[in-house]
Design a protein around this motif. Structure first.
Motif, PDB file in Angstrom:
ATOM      1  N   PRO A  92      -1.202  68.753 -69.445  1.00 18.03           N
ATOM      2  CA  PRO A  92      -2.147  69.829 -69.094  1.00 18.03           C
ATOM      3  C   PRO A  92      -3.468  69.644 -69.819  1.00 18.03           C
ATOM      4  CG  PRO A  92      -0.540  70.613 -70.678  1.00 18.03           C
ATOM      5  CD  PRO A  92      -0.114  69.223 -70.308  1.00 18.03           C
ATOM      6  N   PHE A  93      -4.507  70.117 -69.187  1.00 16.75           N
ATOM      7  CA  PHE A  93      -5.841  70.058 -69.788  1.00 16.75           C
ATOM      8  C   PHE A  93      -6.048  71.314 -70.624  1.00 16.75           C
ATOM      9  CE2 PHE A  93     -10.417  71.037 -69.593  1.00 16.75           C
ATOM     10  CZ  PHE A  93     -10.887  69.911 -70.266  1.00 16.75           C
ATOM     11  N   LEU A  94      -6.190  71.115 -71.925  1.00 22.20           N
ATOM     12  CA  LEU A  94      -6.311  72.231 -72.846  1.00 22.20           C
ATOM     13  C   LEU A  94      -7.724  72.400 -73.375  1.00 22.20           C
ATOM     14  CD1 LEU A  94      -3.015  71.708 -74.885  1.00 22.20           C
ATOM     15  CD2 LEU A  94      -3.394  73.158 -72.889  1.00 22.20           C
ATOM     16  N   GLY A  95      -8.704  71.835 -72.684  1.00 19.24           N
ATOM     17  CA  GLY A  95     -10.070  71.991 -73.109  1.00 19.24           C
ATOM     18  C   GLY A  95     -10.594  70.776 -73.838  1.00 19.24           C
ATOM     19  N   GLY A  96     -11.833  70.768 -74.153  1.00 18.16           N
ATOM     20  CA  GLY A  96     -12.480  69.657 -74.841  1.00 18.16           C
ATOM     21  C   GLY A  96     -13.992  69.845 -74.814  1.00 18.16           C
TER      22      GLY A  96
ATOM     23  N   GLY B 259     -22.434  61.176 -72.764  1.00 13.49           N
ATOM     24  CA  GLY B 259     -21.680  61.636 -71.606  1.00 13.49           C
ATOM     25  C   GLY B 259     -20.188  61.415 -71.711  1.00 13.49           C
ATOM     26  N   ILE B 260     -19.695  60.995 -72.884  1.00 15.00           N
ATOM     27  CA  ILE B 260     -18.258  60.738 -73.067  1.00 15.00           C
ATOM     28  C   ILE B 260     -17.536  62.064 -73.244  1.00 15.00           C
ATOM     29  CG2 ILE B 260     -16.529  59.577 -74.501  1.00 15.00           C
ATOM     30  CD1 ILE B 260     -18.649  57.549 -75.272  1.00 15.00           C
ATOM     31  N   GLU B 261     -16.386  62.194 -72.553  1.00 12.68           N
ATOM     32  CA  GLU B 261     -15.590  63.410 -72.649  1.00 12.68           C
ATOM     33  C   GLU B 261     -14.505  63.233 -73.710  1.00 12.68           C
ATOM     34  OE1 GLU B 261     -14.025  64.451 -68.913  1.00 12.68           O
ATOM     35  OE2 GLU B 261     -15.963  64.952 -68.006  1.00 12.68           O
ATOM     36  N   TYR B 262     -14.331  64.257 -74.548  1.00 13.26           N
ATOM     37  CA  TYR B 262     -13.305  64.258 -75.582  1.00 13.26           C
ATOM     38  C   TYR B 262     -12.361  65.422 -75.301  1.00 13.26           C
ATOM     39  CZ  TYR B 262     -16.552  61.179 -78.053  1.00 13.26           C
ATOM     40  OH  TYR B 262     -17.370  60.157 -78.387  1.00 13.26           O
ATOM     41  N   HIS B 263     -11.087  65.106 -75.143  1.00 13.90           N
ATOM     42  CA  HIS B 263     -10.081  66.121 -74.856  1.00 13.90           C
ATOM     43  C   HIS B 263      -9.384  66.535 -76.144  1.00 13.90           C
ATOM     44  CE1 HIS B 263      -9.680  64.622 -70.433  1.00 13.90           C
ATOM     45  NE2 HIS B 263     -10.865  65.132 -70.734  1.00 13.90           N
ATOM     46  N   ASN B 264      -8.866  67.722 -76.136  1.00  9.16           N
ATOM     47  CA  ASN B 264      -8.110  68.201 -77.268  1.00  9.16           C
ATOM     48  C   ASN B 264      -6.824  67.395 -77.429  1.00  9.16           C
ATOM     49  OD1 ASN B 264     -10.054  70.097 -77.757  1.00  9.16           O
ATOM     50  ND2 ASN B 264      -8.964  71.765 -76.746  1.00  9.16           N
ATOM     51  N   ALA B 265      -6.272  67.441 -78.628  1.00 11.13           N
ATOM     52  CA  ALA B 265      -5.120  66.590 -78.940  1.00 11.13           C
ATOM     53  C   ALA B 265      -3.895  66.981 -78.136  1.00 11.13           C
ATOM     54  CB  ALA B 265      -4.796  66.653 -80.433  1.00 11.13           C
ATOM     55  N   GLY B 266      -3.880  68.179 -77.602  1.00 11.94           N
ATOM     56  CA  GLY B 266      -2.698  68.586 -76.848  1.00 11.94           C
ATOM     57  C   GLY B 266      -2.507  67.777 -75.575  1.00 11.94           C
ATOM     58  N   THR B 267      -3.592  67.190 -75.043  1.00 10.28           N
ATOM     59  CA  THR B 267      -3.480  66.393 -73.824  1.00 10.28           C
ATOM     60  C   THR B 267      -3.182  64.938 -74.113  1.00 10.28           C
ATOM     61  OG1 THR B 267      -5.844  65.949 -73.840  1.00 10.28           O
ATOM     62  CG2 THR B 267      -5.099  67.905 -72.669  1.00 10.28           C
ATOM     63  N   GLN B 268      -3.064  64.553 -75.396  1.00 10.17           N
ATOM     64  CA  GLN B 268      -2.848  63.159 -75.741  1.00 10.17           C
ATOM     65  C   GLN B 268      -1.516  62.913 -76.436  1.00 10.17           C
ATOM     66  OE1 GLN B 268      -6.131  62.082 -78.158  1.00 10.17           O
ATOM     67  NE2 GLN B 268      -7.683  62.625 -76.658  1.00 10.17           N
TER      68      GLN B 268
END
Length: 842
Positions: free
Chosen positions: A299-303, A310-319
């Motif tokens: 799931p996408f939990l924000g970032g 322009g690089i996207e960084y996701h929260n650790a919950g998605t990794q």
């Protein structure tokens, strides 16, 4: 200087060799060999072997001998004397410990081997008593070192520091002795990544894969860095350190009898990468990281997104892999925590008293009531009353249920009648539409099928008139009537010919425009993302220019100046190539311009303009002037390819390509006696005059019905129009088997057995409604009578006997034994018999 496991240090005065328990004393040597310099790896290896021996067998030895290098010995005479006394005993004890350690390691067998293998292959953080014993020994050793400090000198302090360094390295290495092992199954190439203790023998790893591969462990061999590992060896002996990543290969010594196969049920091989982590200032440490391939939807939990890069960084919950909820063993339900309550009547004592009138006591009876006993109500009467009430309830319930059922039946009947009315209206509407379409086709014929319908109607009318004349007239009157009939037939044929000329002209213009659109169309392809890309080449651009000029030439009702501009553009375009065709086009252009300057009217120039358009179209169809047109011409440009596919038509006396001949049912090329398509069409219009429109519609319905099945039908799409005609007219007599309906527009060919593929020997001719009902049958034997089934099978045998002569369809009947038995039963004896004539005796 020997160091005892109990923590004691010997002095110079009492320097005696310490012998291990359960070991015979070894004689001391007179001359000690010169001590060699040991590398760091050898020192670490010897120390690790010593600690391992002490952990696995506590009773084996109590002494650990550490050899001393020559460079670390003190230079004083006292140190030299100590060296002369200690070195032989140390060397002898070191050799003896190594030999006894190997023997004790080989002879040791764990009590629970399966549990030990699980601990080796899947280690967990648990504590062992042997490690505690090793800690205790090291503690005693530290105490001994502290007590010996007051009797040692500077050389002894350096030696003790060396011992401490070795001890710390042993503690660090034995804290988590795990390495990542990548096992490759040879020759399958399957990779399995697993953790393994470096101080554990290879035998347990071999036993684990012996259980997984179902191969005896003595057949399997493990190879590391080109060397075969023995059962009693460890990865530590080959220089593998904790947290290292190594690769070993497992192969079979007898691949013919015990081949190695792929292990199923395992997840995909994980990927291991090395990450460099900064631990201090200018200090880095490489850490192996295993990337686990998870199959769940993260799931996408924000970032956040970097505004510049322009690089996207996701929260650790998605990794990371989500944590599994641990199962609770001791869980009590609510029923075990509550008390069950039960109602029970209890009769208690109740003291009462009565007061009566007697001497000295007066009790008034004014409020007393006279109680008269009623009629006795028995249990049978009570149950009869309950039964009567139940019957009343059932009566009303059944009345209500009957009303509901009747209401539902009425609703279903109404829906059924409504559906039948709609079906009747639909059939009437379809019939009316078919009549309107047939009427439109007769008055405005455009296609080949439309003219077949006209000639078929003409033939039917001629036959009716011929029969009427034969019945009504005789002699000269009959001949006159036949001549009149022939004249009317000739007029009708001429009228049909005029309609055909108009239709051919319109169709020719549409074909020319379609041909030009294909030539000028850009190259189109679809990318992996689904986007459509169009590209123009120099040839498509040239074809589009010629198409625009042709459209301008065909324009009508334009002014004289516009016509002159079009002719001038055409003249400049044609001048690029000099040949007989271009010279003729230029002459016609000059002639039209001259006539227009003289004031000739437009309708008088139509023939000249049509001739210019025809020649320019030939110019467009020439690949020399328009290279793109070569891809769309039917005639191949190579004469050698065309020469081998030509046949002679004896009707029109022309050599034509094989595509101009109708496909034959027999093998090989078309015979020389077969007419071409044009001659066949001419014969069809002259004397046969059959209409195949209804049969074509029947074949289209068959193709659409078979395309809905998912069993990959083939035979239905191999059937030609002549095959369908023979099957309908000769096998099924052009009518439904059940209702004898002969309207081909309402007939369909469906499967006899729905579970088998459609074929001429597995079909039945029914109306549309009958076909739908037939396909709903679950069992043919239950739906039809045996006599009807025998009749259908007889028709299937006739179809097999006819279509078995066609090579394409005969391959589907080769495995059928029923047709062979029938042929043998009715096969006539054709063997010639020899008849001997007997002469009469003299």
């Amino acid at each position: 200087m020997p160091v005892h496991a109990a923590g004691g240090v010997t002095s110079e005065a009492a320097a005696q060799p310490v012998l291990p328990r359960r070991a015979a004393p070894r004689p001391s040597r007179t001359a000690a060999p010169a001590p060699r310099k040991m590398s760091d790896r050898e020192e670490e290896f010897g120390a690790q072997n010593a600690v391992t021996a002490s952990e696995e067998n506590d009773d084996a030895f109590e002494t650990i001998n550490v050899p001393i290098s020559s460079e670390e010995l003190p230079e004083s005479g006292q140190a030299e004397g100590s060296e002369s006394e200690v070195t032989p005993s140390s060397e002898g004890h070191t050799t003896h410990v190594k030999e006894e350690n190997d023997q004790s390691f080989l002879n040791e067998e764990p009590e629970d081997e399966e549990q030990f293998m699980e601990e080796v292959l899947f280690p967990k953080r648990v504590s062992y008593s042997r490690r505690n014993s090793v800690k205790h020994k090291f503690t005693k050793h530290d105490n001994a070192v502290q007590s010996a400090k007051q009797f040692s000198h500077a050389g002894s302090l350096a030696f003790l520091d060396k011992i401490k360094a070795i001890k710390e390295s042993l503690k660090a290495s034995m804290k988590d002795p795990l390495a990542t092992v990548k096992v490759v199954l040879f020759p399958m190439g399957q990779e399995i990544i697993m953790p393994f203790k470096i101080d554990t023998i290879v035998k347990y790893l071999k036993d684990h894969f012996s259980y997984q591969l179902l191969i005896p462990s003595d057949i399997l061999q493990i190879r590391y860095a080109g060397r075969i590992l023995k059962n009693n060896e460890t990865l530590l002996q080959y220089g593998v350190k904790p947290q290292d990543i190594v690769q070993v290969e497992i192969f079979s010594t007898d691949p013919d009898l015990f081949p190695i196969k792929r292990i199923h049920g395992l997840t995909d091989a994980s990927q291991i990468i090395t990450v460099k982590v900064q631990t201090g200032i200018a200090q880095y440490q490489e850490v192996p990281v295993e990337i686990i391939k998870s199959d769940f939807h993260k799931p996408f939990l924000g970032g956040f997104r970097h505004k510049i890069t322009g690089i996207e960084y996701h929260n650790a919950g998605t990794q990371t892999v989500p944590k599994k909820i641990p199962e609770k063993d001791n869980v009590f339900c609510r029923d075990t925590q509550t008390v069950f309550l039960r109602k029970k009547l209890q009769q208690t004592t109740n003291t009462t008293s009565t007061q009566m009138t007697k001497i000295g006591v007066y009790v008034s009876n004014m409020t007393d009531k006279l109680v008269i006993p009623g009629k006795y109500f028995s249990a049978a009467e009570y149950h009869a009353q309950r039964l009567q009430a139940v019957i009343v309830l059932q009566t009303y319930y059944r009345q209500w249920h009957a009303k509901v059922v009747v209401k539902d039946l009425k609703r279903q009947k109404m829906l059924r009648l409504k559906w039948e009315a709609e079906e009747e209206l639909r059939k009437i509407r379809e019939k009316e539409e078919w009549i309107k379409l047939d009427y439109y086709r007769r008055h405005n014929p455009q296609t080949k099928e439309d003219f077949e319908v006209l000639y078929n109607a003409l033939e039917l009318w001629r036959q009716e008139e011929f029969a009427r004349i034969n019945q009504s007239f005789n002699g000269a009157e009959r001949k006159a009537a036949l001549c009149e009939l022939l004249e009317k037939e000739t007029q009708i044929i001429a009228s049909i010919g005029r309609h055909r000329y108009i239709a051919n002209t319109a169709n020719r213009e549409a074909l020319i425009q379609t041909f030009l659109d294909k030539c000028s169309a850009p190259k189109v392809w679809r990318t992996f993302s689904g986007k459509i890309i169009e590209m123009d080449t120099q040839f498509t651009i040239r074809a589009r220019e010629l198409q625009n000029i042709y459209k301008c030439i065909m324009l009508k009702n334009i002014s004289q100046d516009e016509r002159l501009d079009v002719l001038l553009t055409l003249k400049h375009t044609v001048k690029e190539h000099e040949c007989k065709l271009t010279q003729e086009i230029l002459e016609l252009i000059d002639r039209e311009v001259d006539l227009m300057m003289r004031g000739v009217k437009h309708h008088n120039l139509e023939g000249l303009r049509k001739r210019i358009a025809t020649l320019f179209f030939h110019y467009i169809k020439t690949p020399l002037f328009n290279p793109e047109v070569a891809r769309h011409l039917k005639v191949p440009q190579d004469p050698l390819m065309f020469s081998k596919k030509v046949d002679f038509c004896r009707s029109c006396r022309l050599y034509l390509p094989r595509t101009e001949f109708a496909a034959s049912a027999g093998p090989g090329p078309p015979p020389h006696g077969r007419p071409c398509r044009r001659c066949s069409a001419l014969g069809q219009e002259a004397w046969q005059r059959q209409s195949f429109l209804k049969l074509k519609c029947l074949l289209q319905r068959l193709h659409s019905a078979e395309a809905r099945y998912e069993d990959d039908p083939k035979i239905a799409f191999l059937m030609q129009l002549q095959d369908i005609q023979y099957l309908v007219e000769n096998i099924w007599a052009s009518q439904s088997v059940l209702s004898a309906g002969n309207d081909l527009n309402d007939l369909v060919l469906v499967r006899w057995d729905r579970s088998l593929e459609w074929s001429p020997w597995n079909c039945i001719l029914l109306t549309k409604d009958e076909g739908v009902a037939h396909l709903k049958l679950t069992s043919i034997e239950e739906g039809y009578e045996p006599l009807f089934i025998h009749k259908i099978k007889h028709k299937h045998i006739l179809a097999k006997n006819y279509f078995s002569h066609i090579p394409v369809l005969a391959s589907f009947i080769l495995d059928d034994g029923e047709i062979d038995e029938i042929r043998k039963k009715y096969h006539s004896e054709t063997t010639p018999k020899m008849i001997v004539a007997q002469r009469p005796s003299p």
